[in-house]
Design an enzyme around this catalytic site. Structure first.
Site, mmCIF file in Angstrom:
data_model
loop_
_atom_site.group_PDB
_atom_site.id
_atom_site.type_symbol
_atom_site.label_atom_id
_atom_site.label_comp_id
_atom_site.label_asym_id
_atom_site.label_seq_id
_atom_site.Cartn_x
_atom_site.Cartn_y
_atom_site.Cartn_z
ATOM 1 N N ASP A 74 0.795 -1.247 0.000
ATOM 2 C CA ASP A 74 0.000 0.000 0.000
ATOM 3 C C ASP A 74 0.824 1.293 0.000
ATOM 4 O O ASP A 74 0.519 2.235 0.750
ATOM 5 C CB ASP A 74 -0.959 0.017 1.200
ATOM 6 C CG ASP A 74 -1.976 -1.114 1.167
ATOM 7 O OD1 ASP A 74 -1.895 -1.970 0.263
ATOM 8 O OD2 ASP A 74 -2.851 -1.150 2.057
ATOM 9 N N ASP A 96 -4.481 -0.878 -1.774
ATOM 10 C CA ASP A 96 -5.817 -0.759 -1.214
ATOM 11 C C ASP A 96 -6.657 -0.143 -2.339
ATOM 12 O O ASP A 96 -6.239 0.844 -2.961
ATOM 13 C CB ASP A 96 -5.738 0.183 0.002
ATOM 14 C CG ASP A 96 -6.691 -0.177 1.109
ATOM 15 O OD1 ASP A 96 -7.128 -1.341 1.187
ATOM 16 O OD2 ASP A 96 -6.994 0.717 1.929
ATOM 17 N N LYS A 148 -6.810 -5.072 -3.078
ATOM 18 C CA LYS A 148 -7.608 -5.580 -1.961
ATOM 19 C C LYS A 148 -8.595 -4.519 -1.504
ATOM 20 O O LYS A 148 -8.422 -3.336 -1.816
ATOM 21 C CB LYS A 148 -6.697 -5.990 -0.805
ATOM 22 C CG LYS A 148 -5.868 -4.849 -0.253
ATOM 23 C CD LYS A 148 -4.800 -5.357 0.690
ATOM 24 C CE LYS A 148 -3.961 -4.232 1.251
ATOM 25 N NZ LYS A 148 -4.687 -3.299 2.121
ATOM 26 N N CYS A 192 -1.938 -2.683 7.613
ATOM 27 C CA CYS A 192 -1.812 -3.557 6.440
ATOM 28 C C CYS A 192 -0.478 -4.300 6.389
ATOM 29 O O CYS A 192 -0.428 -5.449 5.952
ATOM 30 C CB CYS A 192 -2.069 -2.750 5.169
ATOM 31 S SG CYS A 192 -3.795 -2.159 5.164
HETATM 32 ZN ZN LIG Z 1 -8.561 0.732 3.123
#
Ligand SMILES: [Zn+2]
Length: 201
Positions: free
Chosen positions: A8, A46, A106, A151
């Site tokens: 991310d 993300d 994701k 994450c």
């Molecule tokens: Zn998120």
């Protein structure tokens, strides 16, 4: 075979973004530099639809950082972030993505959040990352990116669970809070992960 998972590294998670991790931008040169040490580099993003249920804006009367129960699990409500195709969801400028062989997105299901790069939070859906790494013969994974206690941590914990020898690159991540970072490192080592700094690679 060693793989680097860059989690991310997106505009909304660095200063100037909607869910900025303090000093999150500082890890970009570190991550660029260490990529050459790996056989394989992959990244996660993300990638939420606008109606994602982790956004406080989709819960009238609730505030950012309130918690609710979503799909049977406690869910923090975040500011809108990493909306599919928008600038906040793009990789941070300066991230050298030439060696990134695959990107795993994701958080695409509006009904459930996904901190880990491997599974959603309820483990109902896999992103395919685990099978991809196994298919490439990877046995060791090194995890970096943002945010350290969300994450990055959950990606590392799932990697451990899937049987990978897992390293958490402490200087190639940043946390939302000091306390969160401390707890993340504790949880990771308790579960069998290893802490490392990039100079040790
Ligand atoms: Zn998120």
């Amino acid at each position: 075979m060693k793989a680097l998972i860059v989690v991310d590294l997106q505009n909304d998670f660095v200063p100037g973004g909607s869910l900025a991790v303090p000093r999150g931008n500082e890890i970009v040169p570190v991550i660029n530099k260490i990529q050459e040490k790996f056989d394989l580099v992959v990244a996660t993003q993300d990638w939420h639809p606008k109606n994602h249920m982790s956004f406080a804006s989709n819960h009238p009367g609730k505030n950012v950082y309130d918690t609710i129960v979503l799909a049977g699990m406690e869910q923090v409500l975040w500011p809108d972030h990493c909306v599919q195709g928008e600038k906040g969801a793009m990789f941070v400028r300066g991230f050298d993505e030439r060696r990134v062989e695959a990107i795993f997105r994701k958080g695409t299901d509006p009904e459930i959040d996904s901190y880990s790069g491997f599974f959603d939070n309820g483990r109902r859906k896999s992103t395919g990352l685990g099978d991809y790494l196994k298919g490439r013969g990877v046995s060791q994974v090194y995890v970096c990116g943002l945010a350290a206690e969300f994450c990055v941590l959950y990606t590392a914990l799932d990697a451990i669970e899937l049987g990978f020898e897992t390293y958490y690159l402490e200087d190639a991540t940043r946390a939302l809070s000091h306390e969160g970072f401390r707890e993340a490192r504790e949880q990771l080592t308790r579960r069998g992960g290893r802490l490392m700094v990039s100079d040790q690679l």
